[in-house]
Motif scaffolding. Structure first.
Motif, short mmCIF file in Angstrom:
data_model
loop_
_atom_site.label_atom_id
_atom_site.label_comp_id
_atom_site.label_asym_id
_atom_site.label_seq_id
_atom_site.Cartn_x
_atom_site.Cartn_y
_atom_site.Cartn_z
N HIS A 170 0.87 -1.17 0.00
CA HIS A 170 0.00 0.00 0.00
C HIS A 170 0.91 1.22 0.00
O HIS A 170 2.13 1.09 0.08
CB HIS A 170 -0.88 0.02 1.26
CG HIS A 170 -1.76 -1.19 1.42
ND1 HIS A 170 -2.97 -1.31 0.79
CD2 HIS A 170 -1.59 -2.34 2.12
CE1 HIS A 170 -3.52 -2.48 1.10
NE2 HIS A 170 -2.70 -3.12 1.91
N CYS A 205 -4.84 5.62 -0.10
CA CYS A 205 -3.83 4.65 -0.48
C CYS A 205 -3.41 4.97 -1.90
O CYS A 205 -4.25 5.23 -2.76
CB CYS A 205 -4.40 3.24 -0.42
SG CYS A 205 -3.19 2.01 -0.96
N GLU A 207 -1.12 3.05 -3.77
CA GLU A 207 -0.48 1.92 -4.46
C GLU A 207 -1.58 0.89 -4.69
O GLU A 207 -2.18 0.40 -3.73
CB GLU A 207 0.63 1.33 -3.59
CG GLU A 207 1.30 0.09 -4.14
CD GLU A 207 2.15 0.40 -5.37
OE1 GLU A 207 2.92 1.37 -5.33
OE2 GLU A 207 2.02 -0.34 -6.36
N TYR A 208 -1.85 0.56 -5.95
CA TYR A 208 -2.98 -0.31 -6.26
C TYR A 208 -2.88 -1.60 -5.45
O TYR A 208 -1.87 -2.30 -5.48
CB TYR A 208 -3.02 -0.63 -7.75
CG TYR A 208 -4.20 -1.53 -8.05
CD1 TYR A 208 -5.49 -1.03 -7.99
CD2 TYR A 208 -4.03 -2.87 -8.34
CE1 TYR A 208 -6.59 -1.85 -8.21
CE2 TYR A 208 -5.11 -3.70 -8.56
CZ TYR A 208 -6.39 -3.18 -8.49
OH TYR A 208 -7.47 -3.98 -8.70
N CYS A 209 -3.96 -1.94 -4.69
CA CYS A 209 -3.87 -3.05 -3.75
C CYS A 209 -5.06 -3.99 -3.84
O CYS A 209 -5.20 -4.88 -3.01
CB CYS A 209 -3.73 -2.49 -2.34
SG CYS A 209 -5.09 -1.41 -1.88
N HIS A 213 -9.15 -0.53 -3.66
CA HIS A 213 -8.04 0.41 -3.52
C HIS A 213 -8.51 1.86 -3.61
O HIS A 213 -8.11 2.71 -2.83
CB HIS A 213 -6.99 0.12 -4.60
CG HIS A 213 -6.05 1.24 -4.83
ND1 HIS A 213 -5.15 1.64 -3.87
CD2 HIS A 213 -5.90 2.08 -5.87
CE1 HIS A 213 -4.47 2.67 -4.35
NE2 HIS A 213 -4.91 2.96 -5.54
N MET A 216 -9.81 3.24 -0.39
CA MET A 216 -9.04 2.98 0.83
C MET A 216 -8.61 4.33 1.41
O MET A 216 -7.44 4.68 1.45
CB MET A 216 -7.83 2.09 0.52
CG MET A 216 -7.14 1.58 1.76
SD MET A 216 -5.96 0.29 1.39
CE MET A 216 -4.92 0.40 2.84
CU LIG Z 1 -4.36 0.65 -2.17
#
Ligand SMILES: [Cu+2]
Ligand code: HEC
Length: 334
Positions: A170, A205, A207-209, A213, A216
């Motif tokens: 993340h 967030c 960072e693609y999670c 996402h 988030m």
């Molecule tokens: Cu994320």
């Protein structure tokens, strides 16, 4: 392509690009810093913008001059005189970029090192940030407080963050307070933030999670030190007595259906798979994204995945009356 079409295409592209950059969100603008870290980072961005604008103007100026001065004239069928191997010119366009890069490099490197240094001293707050798909936990080890989705900090205080993830990568991003720092499995990253004035600062967030996402989200709630102190007192000695019949029934249902995942300080509810719900009534948002209203709490409990696809919180088989009772219990957690 006809010139008219070309201009149309350019304008459409410009509008689409603006839409993509997210400049429509004033509360998430890097250009509106609210603390020293974001201010230092913005000054580096502006320095490179000024240098690049200077280069752009000079380069375009030379281009325009050459286009006009050496345009083809009537009766001329040879290209103008060609320049090759001019040592003076080549030295100039090698040395100038070297100087510009040095002007850019020195403040960039010194700022990077300055921001990397962990703040020390008595007036520093430590917070452990733990990210999980798709929520944030904030633990204050020196205060014995655990909370989620909303990071409370006192204004004018440096806050050390220790960033860890329990699953995938993340990235912690609060544009008005600091640039992004990734949370990487098996690693502890650090950064610090500080807010100069009270306010709510939107975090995301970055960072693609996974499927949720994009939602988030979290908030940094900066309060003046006295209010922050009052918040920590409430979190340490929360009010957990359910008031009213519905809330009493809700507490029972919570024990059966929810306590395996959720903790509440001052009770026997000690689940650790989901966010700590101590002081939940004071939260601004539910799950970081919905306004904290009674209706939204019921909406969340009845079908969490409808709000956050892929969430680890299951749909618990409760009827409407039971969901209202649980919501009444949560509304009393102050
Ligand atoms: Cu994320
Ligand atoms: C299997 C574990 C699990 C169970 C059982 C569970 N939850 Fe959750 N809950 C979670 C997780 C994980 C999240 C975080 C979801 C997210 O934001 O992605 C969450 C989020 C929440 C939130 C939002 C918290 C916040 O910080 O805004 C509330 C409120 C909540 N749960 C209430 C309940 C209630 C009430 C029950 C019982 C009816 C329940 N949960 C049952 C795991 C669980």
């Amino acid at each position: 392509m006809r010139p008219k079409h070309r201009i149309g295409l350019l304008l459409t592209t410009a509008v689409l690009l603006l839409g993509l950059t997210g400049c429509q969100r004033a509360d998430m603008s890097v250009l509106d810093p609210a603390g020293p870290v974001a201010k230092m980072q913005l000054s580096i961005i502006m320095l490179s913008v000024y240098i690049m604008s200077g280069i752009f103007v000079v380069a375009m100026g030379i281009l325009l001059y050459v286009l006009i001065r050496y345009r083809s004239r009537r009766g001329q069928n040879q290209p103008p005189k060609q320049v090759e191997g001019n040592n003076v010119l080549e030295a100039i366009w090698t040395i100038i970029p070297v100087i510009l890069l040095a002007i850019l490099a020195v403040p960039t490197v010194t700022t990077a090192f300055a921001l990397d240094a962990k703040p020390t001293g008595s007036n520093v707050l430590n917070v452990k940030v733990k990210a999980s798909q798709f929520w944030w936990q904030f633990e204050y080890p020196d205060l014995g407080i655990v909370t989620a989705q909303e990071l409370h900090i006192p204004t004018g205080t440096k806050v050390n963050l220790q960033l860890e993830t329990t699953d995938v990568m993340h990235s912690f991003w609060v544009p008005r307070l600091a640039g992004k720092t990734d949370l990487i499995p098996g690693r502890t990253n650090t950064m610090w933030i500080q807010a100069d004035q009270p306010g709510e600062f939107q975090g995301k967030c970055a960072e693609y999670c996974g499927p949720s996402h994009g939602v988030m989200d979290f908030l940094v709630v900066a309060e003046d030190p006295r209010q922050f102190q009052a918040w920590t007192d409430r979190m340490k000695h929360p009010q957990v007595q359910p008031a009213g019949d519905a809330a009493v029934e809700g507490e029972k249902l919570f024990a059966q259906n929810c306590a395996s995942c959720h903790s509440v300080a001052g009770t026997n509810f000690k689940g650790a798979l989901g966010p700590n719900l101590t002081g939940f009534a004071d939260r601004i948002k539910v799950a970081g994204v919905l306004e904290n209203t009674d209706e939204n709490v019921r909406r969340w409990i009845s079908d969490p995945a409808a709000v956050k696809p892929g969430t680890k919180m299951p749909k618990v088989p409760l009827n409407e009356q039971q969901i209202s009772a649980v919501a009444a219990f949560l509304r009393d957690l102050k």
